[in-house]
Design a protein around this motif. Structure first.
Motif, PDB file in Angstrom:
ATOM      1  N   ASP A  74      19.567   0.471   0.880  1.00 13.45           N
ATOM      2  CA  ASP A  74      18.680   0.640  -0.267  1.00 13.45           C
ATOM      3  C   ASP A  74      18.056  -0.675  -0.718  1.00 13.45           C
ATOM      4  O   ASP A  74      16.929  -0.708  -1.184  1.00 13.45           O
ATOM      5  N   GLU A  75      18.827  -1.755  -0.583  1.00  9.07           N
ATOM      6  CA  GLU A  75      18.314  -3.033  -1.069  1.00  9.07           C
ATOM      7  C   GLU A  75      17.450  -3.730  -0.027  1.00  9.07           C
ATOM      8  O   GLU A  75      16.641  -4.575  -0.360  1.00  9.07           O
ATOM      9  N   HIS A  76      17.648  -3.399   1.224  1.00  2.00           N
ATOM     10  CA  HIS A  76      16.945  -4.111   2.286  1.00  2.00           C
ATOM     11  C   HIS A  76      16.243  -3.134   3.217  1.00  2.00           C
ATOM     12  O   HIS A  76      16.762  -2.801   4.273  1.00  2.00           O
ATOM     13  N   ILE A  77      15.080  -2.686   2.805  1.00  2.61           N
ATOM     14  CA  ILE A  77      14.245  -1.918   3.719  1.00  2.61           C
ATOM     15  C   ILE A  77      13.523  -2.925   4.616  1.00  2.61           C
ATOM     16  O   ILE A  77      13.134  -3.995   4.165  1.00  2.61           O
ATOM     17  N   CYS A  78      13.384  -2.582   5.878  1.00  2.00           N
ATOM     18  CA  CYS A  78      12.714  -3.497   6.809  1.00  2.00           C
ATOM     19  C   CYS A  78      11.214  -3.373   6.640  1.00  2.00           C
ATOM     20  O   CYS A  78      10.651  -2.281   6.749  1.00  2.00           O
ATOM     21  N   GLN A  79      10.582  -4.499   6.373  1.00  2.00           N
ATOM     22  CA  GLN A  79       9.124  -4.531   6.216  1.00  2.00           C
ATOM     23  C   GLN A  79       8.552  -5.442   7.283  1.00  2.00           C
ATOM     24  O   GLN A  79       8.946  -6.602   7.376  1.00  2.00           O
ATOM     25  N   ILE A  80       7.642  -4.921   8.074  1.00  3.98           N
ATOM     26  CA  ILE A  80       7.021  -5.696   9.153  1.00  3.98           C
ATOM     27  C   ILE A  80       5.527  -5.768   8.878  1.00  3.98           C
ATOM     28  O   ILE A  80       4.860  -4.740   8.723  1.00  3.98           O
ATOM     29  N   THR A  81       5.026  -6.984   8.763  1.00  2.32           N
ATOM     30  CA  THR A  81       3.597  -7.208   8.543  1.00  2.32           C
ATOM     31  C   THR A  81       3.021  -7.894   9.775  1.00  2.32           C
ATOM     32  O   THR A  81       3.658  -8.776  10.343  1.00  2.32           O
ATOM     33  N   PHE A  82       1.838  -7.491  10.171  1.00  2.00           N
ATOM     34  CA  PHE A  82       1.234  -8.106  11.349  1.00  2.00           C
ATOM     35  C   PHE A  82      -0.282  -8.041  11.250  1.00  2.00           C
ATOM     36  O   PHE A  82      -0.839  -7.252  10.490  1.00  2.00           O
ATOM     37  N   HIS A  83      -0.930  -8.913  12.012  1.00  2.00           N
ATOM     38  CA  HIS A  83      -2.383  -8.892  12.138  1.00  2.00           C
ATOM     39  C   HIS A  83      -2.724  -8.391  13.533  1.00  2.00           C
ATOM     40  O   HIS A  83      -2.012  -8.692  14.495  1.00  2.00           O
TER      41      HIS A  83
END
Length: 160
Positions: A74-83
């Motif tokens: 709950d505290e650490h959702i994986c977020q992936i940002t890319f171009h």
């Protein structure tokens, strides 16, 4: 904390990504490589590196796969940002999720080259109770000249 790992491809791949296989496919290059567009990274720097998949190479599709990530909570959702950059309608980029218990990869995001010749940014969120890997699958139509799919600056949040 908000610590995250960033793959900018300036020197090499980052820890989150497997080594690139030596087979034709994703290659690390910059805008000066003579391989056609894009002629710069997403910041407009022609000497900065990114990954690209080109119709000039023998492979028309290739996968970039992350290492195995631990389950999110709950505290650490994986977020992936890319171009990413897709040259034309014959290019496709798909992000997939492979859970440990499954043999198949579930597509969780995709885009094709409708808007031509510009870098775009995207963020995906991953929330799963089991170990998983993330894949970036690109495809270019070999019948088109200079079809390219490129990826730059992938950042992985602490939850990954």
């Amino acid at each position: 904390g908000s610590s995250c790992e960033k793959c900018d491809f300036e020197t090499d791949l980052c820890e989150a990504l497997h080594e690139l296989n030596l087979q034709p496919g994703w290659i690390r290059r910059n805008g000066q490589s003579g391989m056609g567009p894009p002629y710069s990274d997403h910041n407009g720097n022609d000497s900065a590196y990114f990954l690209s998949l080109s119709s000039k190479m023998r492979a028309s599709s290739a996968t970039l796969r992350t290492n195995v990530f631990l389950p999110t909570d709950d505290e650490h959702i994986c977020q992936i940002t890319f171009h990413y950059w897709i040259s034309q309608r014959s290019g496709i980029l798909i992000v997939g999720l492979q859970k440990h218990s499954e043999d198949t990869i579930t597509n969780i995001w995709q885009d094709s080259g409708e808007l031509q010749n510009q870098w775009k940014a995207n963020t995906i969120m991953i929330n799963t109770t089991e170990k998983y890997e993330v894949t970036f699958w690109g495809m270019v139509g070999t019948q088109r000249q200079d079809a390219t799919v490129a990826i730059d600056d992938i950042t992985f949040s602490e939850g990954c």
